[in-house]
Design a protein around this motif. Structure first.
Motif, PDB file in Angstrom:
ATOM      1  N   GLU A 250       0.820  -1.229   0.000  1.00 57.31           N
ATOM      2  CA  GLU A 250       0.000   0.000   0.000  1.00 57.31           C
ATOM      3  C   GLU A 250       0.847   1.269   0.000  1.00 57.31           C
ATOM      4  OE1 GLU A 250      -3.503   0.218   2.612  1.00 57.31           O
ATOM      5  OE2 GLU A 250      -3.034  -1.852   3.143  1.00 57.31           O
ATOM      6  N   CYS A 251       2.168   1.115   0.072  1.00 63.00           N
ATOM      7  CA  CYS A 251       3.039   2.290   0.134  1.00 63.00           C
ATOM      8  C   CYS A 251       3.368   2.768  -1.280  1.00 63.00           C
ATOM      9  CB  CYS A 251       4.321   1.941   0.887  1.00 63.00           C
ATOM     10  SG  CYS A 251       5.495   3.310   0.960  1.00 63.00           S
ATOM     11  N   GLY A 252       3.329   4.085  -1.479  1.00 60.70           N
ATOM     12  CA  GLY A 252       3.611   4.630  -2.803  1.00 60.70           C
ATOM     13  C   GLY A 252       5.020   5.170  -2.958  1.00 60.70           C
ATOM     14  N   CYS A 253       5.919   4.868  -2.024  1.00 60.63           N
ATOM     15  CA  CYS A 253       7.263   5.457  -2.098  1.00 60.63           C
ATOM     16  C   CYS A 253       8.068   4.854  -3.247  1.00 60.63           C
ATOM     17  CB  CYS A 253       8.004   5.292  -0.769  1.00 60.63           C
ATOM     18  SG  CYS A 253       8.836   3.716  -0.553  1.00 60.63           S
ATOM     19  N   SER A 254       9.126   5.532  -3.621  1.00 54.93           N
ATOM     20  CA  SER A 254       9.903   5.076  -4.780  1.00 54.93           C
ATOM     21  C   SER A 254      10.579   3.734  -4.497  1.00 54.93           C
ATOM     22  CB  SER A 254      10.937   6.139  -5.161  1.00 54.93           C
ATOM     23  OG  SER A 254      11.776   6.418  -4.062  1.00 54.93           O
ATOM     24  N   THR A 255      10.881   3.451  -3.240  1.00 59.51           N
ATOM     25  CA  THR A 255      11.489   2.154  -2.923  1.00 59.51           C
ATOM     26  C   THR A 255      10.477   1.036  -3.176  1.00 59.51           C
ATOM     27  OG1 THR A 255      12.886   3.191  -1.243  1.00 59.51           O
ATOM     28  CG2 THR A 255      12.598   0.809  -1.087  1.00 59.51           C
ATOM     29  N   CYS A 256       9.260   1.202  -2.683  1.00 67.47           N
ATOM     30  CA  CYS A 256       8.248   0.158  -2.852  1.00 67.47           C
ATOM     31  C   CYS A 256       7.819   0.012  -4.317  1.00 67.47           C
ATOM     32  CB  CYS A 256       7.030   0.441  -1.975  1.00 67.47           C
ATOM     33  SG  CYS A 256       7.377   0.175  -0.216  1.00 67.47           S
ATOM     34  N   ARG A 257       7.875   1.106  -5.071  1.00 65.16           N
ATOM     35  CA  ARG A 257       7.459   1.027  -6.474  1.00 65.16           C
ATOM     36  C   ARG A 257       8.522   0.376  -7.349  1.00 65.16           C
ATOM     37  NH1 ARG A 257       7.304   5.794  -8.434  1.00 65.16           N
ATOM     38  NH2 ARG A 257       7.335   7.124  -6.573  1.00 65.16           N
ATOM     39  N   ILE A 281      14.015   6.168   2.818  1.00 65.47           N
ATOM     40  CA  ILE A 281      12.925   6.753   2.010  1.00 65.47           C
ATOM     41  C   ILE A 281      11.601   6.093   2.388  1.00 65.47           C
ATOM     42  CG2 ILE A 281      11.952   6.791  -0.340  1.00 65.47           C
ATOM     43  CD1 ILE A 281      14.876   7.206  -1.332  1.00 65.47           C
ATOM     44  N   HIS A 282      11.628   4.773   2.491  1.00 61.38           N
ATOM     45  CA  HIS A 282      10.377   4.066   2.794  1.00 61.38           C
ATOM     46  C   HIS A 282       9.864   4.391   4.197  1.00 61.38           C
ATOM     47  CE1 HIS A 282       7.312   1.127   3.444  1.00 61.38           C
ATOM     48  NE2 HIS A 282       7.940   0.808   4.570  1.00 61.38           N
ATOM     49  N   ASN A 283      10.731   4.311   5.205  1.00 57.64           N
ATOM     50  CA  ASN A 283      10.246   4.531   6.579  1.00 57.64           C
ATOM     51  C   ASN A 283       9.718   5.945   6.771  1.00 57.64           C
ATOM     52  OD1 ASN A 283      10.688   1.934   7.373  1.00 57.64           O
ATOM     53  ND2 ASN A 283      12.267   2.385   8.897  1.00 57.64           N
TER      54      ASN A 283
HETATM   55 ZN    ZN Z   1       7.527   2.314   0.699  1.00 60.56          ZN
END
Ligand code: ZN
Length: 303
Positions: A250-257, A281-283
Motif C-alpha cells: 500500500e506504500c507509494g514510495c519510490s522504494t516500494c514502487r 525513504i520508505h520509513n
Molecule cells: Zn515504501
C-alpha cells in the motif's frame, strides 16, 4: 535540542521517553574524551563544553551560539539549548537543571528576538515526570513570547509513563493562566524525541500536533522496515526469495514502487550503502502516511 537522540543541541544523560540512547549519552558513557579520561560533556552556567572525540579539543556550545547555528542553517523552527537530565536524577539536581535550562531558554529567546528572520522558536518544557516542576516549567515558559511549546526532558521510563504524562499535562497546556493574555491553546505543541507508532498515535489523541525523532531513520539503517502489516526485518532469510513483493504493497514510495524484498535483502546482506537510502525513504514515507491518516481522522471528527 531536547529529547531527540540525534539532535545536536541536547546535553545530558538519557534520551527522553523513547527508551533509545542518544549520541551524547553513548559518548558520555564510553568516556571517549580524546584519551584525557574526562567526560566529553560538561555543563556550566555559560553553556555545555564538549570534548571532540577526534582530537580531544574542547569547545563551548552556548544558548546564543546554538541559536545562531540554527539560524544560519535556515531552520524554520529553532529549539533552544537545554539540558536533558537522566530519569533517575535526584530532585534537587532536577530543580537545578530545570532552572538552568529556563535561564538558557530565556537567553536563547533574547538572541532569537534580536534577529527573527521569519523563523520561529519553541520553548522546551522540562521537569521530568515531576508534576510540580512540569507545571512550574510550563507556567514560566508560556509566559514568554515563544511561538510554540515543545515537551522535552525525561518523558518517563516507558510508553505508559509517557502516556500518563501527556494525559495530565495536555489539559494544563489548554488552560490559560488567569490574568494572563497568553492564549496557550493558539500555540502548536511539539513532542520531542518520540516516533514509535503506538506512542505517536497516543500523543495525537492527547493533543500533540507534531513530533520529531531519529527513530524511523535509525530503524531503517539497521534493517527494520515499517509496514501496515507490521515491522519487516529485512535481514531475515525469509525475504531472500520474495521477488516482486514490496515492503508494503500500500506504500507509494519510490522504494516500494521499484524494488522488492528479495533485492533489499540482498543489498542489506551485501552491506550496500544504498540500502540505507532506500530503507530510509520508505520509513519516512510510512510515517508521513501514518500522520496523514491521523490528520484525516481529526478532520472527520474521529479523534
Ligand atoms: Zn515504501
Amino acid at each position: 535540542m531536547s529529547s531527540g537522540g540525534d539532535d545536536a543541541a541536547a546535553v545530558g544523560g538519557v534520551e527522553g521517553g523513547g527508551g533509545g540512547d542518544g549520541e551524547l549519552k553513548r559518548a558520555s558513557s564510553k568516556k571517549k574524551g580524546g584519551g584525557g579520561g574526562s567526560p566529553p560533556v560538561r555543563v556550566t552556567e555559560e553553556g555545555a563544553i564538549f570534548r571532540s572525540y577526534r582530537d580531544g579539543r574542547e569547545f563551548l556550545l552556548t544558548p546564543e551560539s546554538t541559536v545562531l547555528a540554527q539560524k544560519s542553517l535556515g531552520a524554520d523552527i529553532i529549539i533552544p539549548l537545554d539540558e536533558l537530565p537522566p530519569y533517575h536524577i535526584d530532585r534537587a539536581s532536577l530543580v537545578d537543571s530545570v532552572d538552568r535550562t529556563h535561564r538558557w531558554e530565556a537567553r536563547s529567546l533574547a538572541q532569537h528576538l534580536s534577529d527573527v528572520r521569519e523563523q520561529a522558536m519553541y520553548c522546551v518544557v522540562h521537569g521530568g515526570v515531576d508534576r510540580e516542576l512540569r507545571t512550574r516549567s510550563l507556567d514560566y515558559l508560556t509566559s514568554l513570547p515563544f511561538d510554540g511549546y515543545a515537551i522535552g526532558g525525561s518523558l518517563g521510563k516507558d510508553a505508559s509513563e509517557l502516556s500518563d504524562l501527556l494525559r495530565w499535562m495536555m489539559p494544563l497546556m489548554n488552560a490559560n493562566v488567569p490574568g494572563s493574555d497568553v492564549d496557550r491553546r493558539s500555540k502548536p505543541r511539539h513532542l520531542l524525541g518520540i516516533a514509535d507508532e503506538p506512542s505517536v498515535l497516543d500523543a495525537v489523541i492527547n493533543g500533540i500536533d507534531t513530533m520529531d525523532s531519529c527513530y524511523p531513520t535509525r530503524l531503517a539503517r539497521h534493517g527494520t522496515l515499517l509496514s501496515r502489516g507490521g515491522k519487516v526485518h529485512i535481514k531475515s532469510g525469509r525475504h531472500s526469495r520474495r521477488y516482486g513483493m514490496p515492503i508494503d504493497p500500500e506504500c507509494g514510495c519510490s522504494t516500494c514502487r521499484n524494488y522488492d524484498r528479495a533485492y533489499l535483502w540482498h543489498l542489506f546482506k551485501a552491506k550496500e550503502p544504498v540500502f540505507m537510502t532506500l530503507a530510509t525513504i520508505h520509513n519516512i514515507q510510512y510515517m508521513n502516511d501514518l500522520m496523514a491518516r491521523q490528520r484525516q481522522l481529526i478532520l472527520e471528527d474521529k479523534i
